[in-house]
Write an enzyme that holds these catalytic residues in place. Structure first.
Site, mmCIF file in Angstrom:
data_model
loop_
_atom_site.group_PDB
_atom_site.id
_atom_site.type_symbol
_atom_site.label_atom_id
_atom_site.label_comp_id
_atom_site.label_asym_id
_atom_site.label_seq_id
_atom_site.Cartn_x
_atom_site.Cartn_y
_atom_site.Cartn_z
ATOM 1 N N ASP A 64 0.803 -1.225 0.000
ATOM 2 C CA ASP A 64 0.000 0.000 0.000
ATOM 3 C C ASP A 64 0.841 1.283 0.000
ATOM 4 O OD1 ASP A 64 1.007 -0.342 2.529
ATOM 5 O OD2 ASP A 64 -0.897 -0.144 3.590
ATOM 6 N N HIS A 65 2.131 1.185 0.309
ATOM 7 C CA HIS A 65 2.950 2.395 0.395
ATOM 8 C C HIS A 65 3.599 2.744 -0.949
ATOM 9 C CE1 HIS A 65 2.482 1.898 4.692
ATOM 10 N NE2 HIS A 65 3.261 2.919 4.961
ATOM 11 N N ASP A 119 4.456 -1.434 11.246
ATOM 12 C CA ASP A 119 3.976 -0.097 10.917
ATOM 13 C C ASP A 119 3.422 0.500 12.205
ATOM 14 O OD1 ASP A 119 3.092 1.598 8.240
ATOM 15 O OD2 ASP A 119 1.870 1.986 10.022
ATOM 16 N N ARG A 379 -0.281 12.558 10.535
ATOM 17 C CA ARG A 379 1.051 13.143 10.752
ATOM 18 C C ARG A 379 1.242 14.386 9.889
ATOM 19 N NH1 ARG A 379 4.101 7.431 11.242
ATOM 20 N NH2 ARG A 379 3.670 7.257 13.461
ATOM 21 N N SER A 539 7.167 7.051 12.874
ATOM 22 C CA SER A 539 6.993 5.748 12.236
ATOM 23 C C SER A 539 7.833 4.646 12.869
ATOM 24 C CB SER A 539 7.352 5.854 10.757
ATOM 25 O OG SER A 539 8.704 5.537 10.578
ATOM 26 N N ARG A 541 9.677 2.653 11.045
ATOM 27 C CA ARG A 541 10.668 2.229 10.039
ATOM 28 C C ARG A 541 12.025 1.928 10.677
ATOM 29 N NH1 ARG A 541 10.132 8.134 7.410
ATOM 30 N NH2 ARG A 541 7.997 7.408 7.527
#
Ligand code: MIC
Ligand code: SF4
Length: 649
Positions: A64-65, A119, A379, A539, A541
């Site tokens: 989806d990213h 995520d 965000r 995030s 990440r």
């Protein structure tokens, strides 16, 4: 003494430790989710474990990213993810099926279960009474392999909701109000558990919006009880038999209780550049708006789109405003079409974007230079939209729709918003969408025959080089407070496609603060970063630890850390240190040399507080390694992978 909902779920999944707040615990993970931007690294790590199949009840890989596909890189990632899912017994949600958290809620979320996702917005599942936690990809890989998830037992903060939302206020205003009160660092070490009579009036999707943006508090997670609304949500999706009721016991103890009166709550808005910079919409009404976007994993449900349609019905959006929508999932999109909502939105002038993260992570639809964008997202860190000097405001879909119509920030209370029952359309959408874009796991024998596709964008994950026992580290960068992982490792259309290629992506580390950071780091060979409080917010990440590790960052010394980033630093062997006396922060300058001696002794013996020497200032500084025993061993081994290879659990 009774238990809160969070404690009940943790107790049922406890592998190690006890429910004492602040102590180390390990819990069993029932479900995992990954998305494509973090998934490639997570699956590379999983592959290196040498298992034949995931050990969880359900593991899902979403795309989806990275859906812009400007060249071959995104598609290389998609193919790798699809083949790895087929090989290891993982569900695969094809690109276009929707945003991971929305689809997971609709299709897999279950009350009482644990979910670990690579995520930070994984807590969206808390809307269903699930204990859903965001983590780095490596932690998720370990959970897929059947390993426990280690965390500090959080404080359970009760959020008591009284009354009922009125007029144009919606779930987003509840979480914005909480952010106003608690701030982006107020939630570190907490679980926010909602209770009170106000809960029953909120739908599961509204609850999910609240839990989703609880991530911005820095919280471990947020969750709601599981009640009749939860049962109805699951029944509509053919999963009613998996419903279980979950309520806090009447004598359950919360560390603290916060009360929010829904009757008097006003539409709220977060101003640039922080999700906690919240004020009532009416107090800044009139600011001209250039762009409006509705969507993201926070506010992209059918209910959200319906509220927007109700405001713009029969009208056209202001000519100054460029407006777009990312529907949360194919199901939502199809239901919106059946309900006539989609047609209304198109007619009013909204551009319909893909069911994906899109503008939320700077993948297209960037605002004009210096532009004002009102978004129903979670965000608004500086530059995240793709336009460095844009000013992003975060609001409910209702407030964003009002801005689209009037061309300025507008309190939506002046609009009468019809909120009809949408169940019939939703059922049609669910039936139409089906599971066509969701590929189920293969049986083991079939799975074993799958050949994993590795295009040139898939590069192996680099291994950490353990820190030396005695080392002098230059301060390569000194930052302020609330540095986000978007500051450390930016996302956006240019950088995100490099998520599977650490050597390349590392050239973008800290680019917003210093474009030459990566070159200076490579020249230095080994270095330390000094920062303020809430370092690494945002995030999950792990690239914000992995890429600095690749560049030789050995330690980070700050006033305080955000939870997920601290765990990621440990996983990649970077020492997360905090100042014992926060005022020492001012004594250090960029380029100072900090000297560490006898580190192995410190890591082996478990001395949490020790001194380092600033050779440039001839000063000792007291620092603290505030980690549990397991993390010390991980750091001593040089990271989680070498630790596990050495037999560590
Ligand atoms: C985000 O909202 O910042 C992301 C992109 O979804 C991240 C994950 C990532 O960086 O891949 C998150 O929230 O964890
Ligand atoms: Fe995607 Fe934005 Fe949600 Fe992150 S916050 S998962 S980028 S929609």
């Amino acid at each position: 003494m009774g238990y809160t909902v969070a404690e009940k779920i943790i107790k049922a999944h406890l592998i190690d430790g006890s429910l004492v707040q602040g102590s180390e615990i390990a819990i069993k993970i029932d479900q995992t989710l990954t998305q494509d931007a973090t998934g490639t690294m997570a699956y590379l790590q999983f592959e290196s474990m040498g298992l034949d199949r995931v050990q969880t009840e359900v593991s899902v890989s979403y795309v989806d990213h990275n859906t812009l596909q400007e060249d071959w890189k995104n598609m290389d990632d998609h193919r790798y993810l699809q083949s790895v899912a087929a090989r290891y017994g993982i569900w695969f949600s094809r690109p276009g099926n929707g945003i991971c958290h929305q689809v997971h809620l609709e299709r897999f979320g279950l009350p009482g279960k644990t979910l670990l996702g690579s995520d930070s917005h994984t807590p969206t599942g808390g809307g269903l009474g699930m204990l859903a936690i965001g983590a780095g990809g490596l932690d998720v890989a370990v959970a897929m392999g059947g390993g426990a998830f280690h965390l500090v037992m959080p404080h359970i903060v009760g959020v008591k909701l009284t009354g009922k939302l009125q007029g144009a206020t919606s779930a987003k205003d509840i979480i914005l109000e909480l952010l106003r009160r608690e701030t982006v660092k107020g939630g570190v070490g907490n679980i926010y558990e909602y209770f009170g009579e106000g809960v029953s009036s909120l739908s599961v999707t509204q609850r999910a919006t609240i839990c989703n943006m609880g991530a911005e508090l820095g919280a471990t997670t947020s969750l709601f009880p599981s009640d009749e609304k939860t049962r109805a949500f699951l029944e509509m999706r053919g999963r009613g038999s998996q419903w279980v009721p979950l309520q806090a016991d009447s004598d359950a103890h919360f560390s603290r209780i916060i009360e929010i009166h829904l009757d008097t709550l006003k539409p709220m808005i977060a101003q640039p550049h922080s999700p906690d910079n919240v004020v009532p919409v009416e107090s800044i009404a009139g600011i001209p708006v250039d762009q409006v976007v509705i969507g993201s994993c926070t506010n992209s449900s059918l209910e959200d789109l319906a509220a927007v349609a109700a405001i713009v019905k029969g009208k056209v959006i202001d000519p100054r405003v460029s407006a777009g929508i990312t529907p949360g999932s194919r199901t939502t999109l199809l239901a919106a079409e059946k309900a006539g909502i989609l047609g209304e939105l198109i007619r009013a002038g909204f551009r319909i974007l893909e069911s994906a993260c899109g503008p939320c992570i700077g993948m297209g639809f960037a605002p004009k230079s210096g532009g004002v964008s009102v978004r129903s997202f979670n965000r608004n860190f500086e530059g995240r939209s793709g336009t460095a000097d844009a000013k992003v405001y975060l609001s409910s879909p209702e407030t964003a729709a009002a801005a689209a119509l009037t061309g300025k920030i507008t309190d939506p209370s002046q609009f009468i918003i019809e909120r009809p029952n949408l169940d019939t359309y939703l059922l049609e959408g669910i039936a139409l969408a089906g599971d066509a874009m969701l590929i189920p796991p293969l049986a083991l024998e079939e799975a074993k025959k799958v050949v994993i596709e590795r295009g040139p964008n898939i590069k192996p994950c680099p291994s950490p080089v353990p820190i030396a026992d005695t080392v002098s580290l230059p301060v390569l960068l000194k930052t302020g407070d609330n540095i986000s992982t978007d500051d450390i490792m930016p996302a956006g259309a240019k950088v995100l496609p490099l998520r599977s290629n650490i050597p390349e992506i590392s050239k973008f580390v800290f680019t917003r603060l210093d474009p030459d950071f990566w070159k200076r780091a490579q020249e230095a060979g080994a270095c330390i970063i000094v920062g303020g409080s809430n370092y690494g917010q945002g995030s999950s990440r792990e690239h914000a630890a992995l890429a600095p590790m690749y560049l030789g960052v050995k330690a980070v010394l700050v006033k305080s850390f955000a939870r997920i980033h601290k765990a990621n630093l440990i996983n990649y062997g970077i020492l997360p240190l905090i100042f014992v006396n926060p005022e020492d922060y001012t004594t250090i300058d960029q380029q100072d040399i900090l000297e560490f001696t006898n580190l192995y002794n410190i890591l082996d013996r478990g001395e949490s507080t020790f001194e380092i020497f600033n050779t440039s200032k001839k000063q000792y500084i007291k620092v603290k390694l505030d980690v549990d025993e397991r993390s010390r061993h991980i750091l001593r081994a040089g990271g989680l992978v070498p630790y596990t290879r050495g037999g560590g659990k």
